[in-house]
Design a protein around this motif. Structure first.
Motif: not given
Length: 375
Positions: A131-133, A141-142
């Motif tokens: 999932h990309e930041d 968001n990470h």
């Protein structure tokens, strides 16, 4: 062959626990009998709190290294486990049939291939977890997927290995370590799985198998402060005890319990297809948690639908599940047979009518049964 190895239909099965990458024997044993003919398959190591605690300790000690193992390497090992299952499908199928009485042809063609698929499925998804930041109002968001720790997995007897790997495969893929407690009525393929996993390169302590009665090992496993997740498939009363035990440590748990599902048949249905689906509910002698055990039929087609089901059900062949032509095998245990007969006899006493079956047969076999005129 050793003193702790039995032969089941020619397949060698170790009767000891698998803890920390080693076979561990208990001082006491329990008898494992085949539902096909009540013959004794072997004496199985009967776990206690001591073995349960040792298995949790092994899972705890193995967790840091396994959790730090790359996703690619974990996926590689899971695929190697699948390879090992596929090489031993015939052995796994016959041992499971001897142990739980389900059809050998089903184990060969569907159940054991699904065991391998379970490992491959979660190995594949493990490599897709990304999932990309992203930004939200100036904040980054990470998203990450972090292993939880040792997991206790308690599995049922109606599809022992397949349902065990539904739990084991995702737990291992996520980087968790496992203590597997198979049902005491069907423990043998869990022991074979331990061998397959070790041969596939799974490090010691990552998968542990503790055999025995839930009342003797279950409390230690489900109340242990080092356990981070619990998954259980089985009965409601046992689930209540597990939930109470887990509550002391607020251990997250998943409960998959029995149902009483309905098959709905309306007047515009394809009645022949509906009758085929109805008769499928006798699969595995009806011992399936998602079986549709109630048929709710629109009144205008009820008589015709019932007759079609009767015609199909009376053609089912019941007998030895090793026979390719058998459709319905035995119930797994005398206690299960008594439970089923109790259901039927209470229904008949209350005014129901058995249009198919309604009675025991020799051994642990119960005639496929259809009741009408029920409340």
């Amino acid at each position: 062959m050793t003193a702790h190895t039995i032969k089941v239909a020619g397949v060698a099965v170790d009767t000891r626990h698998w803890i920390g990458g080693e076979r561990v024997a208990s001082t006491e044993t329990f008898t494992d009998a085949s539902p096909i003919d009540s013959s004794v398959l072997g004496e199985i190591s009967r776990g206690t709190a001591t073995e349960a605690a040792a298995a949790v300790a092994a899972a705890r000690d193995a967790f840091p290294v396994w959790a730090a193992t790359s996703r690619a390497e974990r996926a590689c090992i899971l695929n190697a486990v699948a390879d090992g299952v596929e090489k031993r499908i015939e052995e796994l199928a016959i041992v499971e049939t001897m142990d739980n009485g389900a059809l050998l042809r089903s184990h060969r063609r569907g159940v054991m291939p699904r065991v391998a698929h379970n490992f491959r499925f979660f190995a594949d998804w493990l490599l897709k977890l990304d999932h990309e930041d992203f930004e939200t109002r100036g904040h980054t968001n990470h998203v990450s997927w972090d292993p939880a720790g040792p997991c206790v997995l308690i599995t049922p007897w109606n599809a022992p290995l397949m349902l065990a790997t539904w739990k084991v495969a995702p737990a291992l893929a996520a980087g968790n370590t496992v203590v597997l407690k198979p049902a005491e009525w069907s423990p043998l393929t869990a022991s074979l799985l331990a061998d397959i996993a070790a041969e596939a390169g799974l490090p010691p302590g990552v998968l542990n198998v503790v055999q025995g009665y839930g009342s003797e090992v279950g409390d230690t496993l489900t109340s242990h402060p080092d356990v981070r997740r619990i998954s259980f498939t089985g009965s409601v009363p046992t689930a209540k005890r597990i939930a109470q035990s887990a509550a002391a440590n607020l251990t997250p748990l998943s409960l998959e319990l029995g149902g009483k599902s309905p098959l709905l048949v309306f007047a515009d249905a394809d009645l022949d297809l509906a009758a085929d689906l109805a008769v499928e509910q006798y699969d595995n002698a009806g011992q399936v948690c998602l079986a549709a055990t109630r048929f709710l039929v629109e009144e205008s087609v009820a008589e015709e639908f019932t007759q079609r089901v009767v015609d199909k059900a009376t053609r089912l062949k019941q007998g030895d599940p090793r026979d390719e032509t058998t459709d319905v095998g035995p119930n797994i245990h005398p206690r299960q047979l008594e439970k089923i007969d109790g259901f039927v006899q209470r229904a008949l006493a209350a005014g129901a009518r058995a249009v198919v079956g309604g009675h025991r047969k020799d051994g642990q076999y119960y005639a496929p049964t259809l009741l009408t005129d029920v409340a």
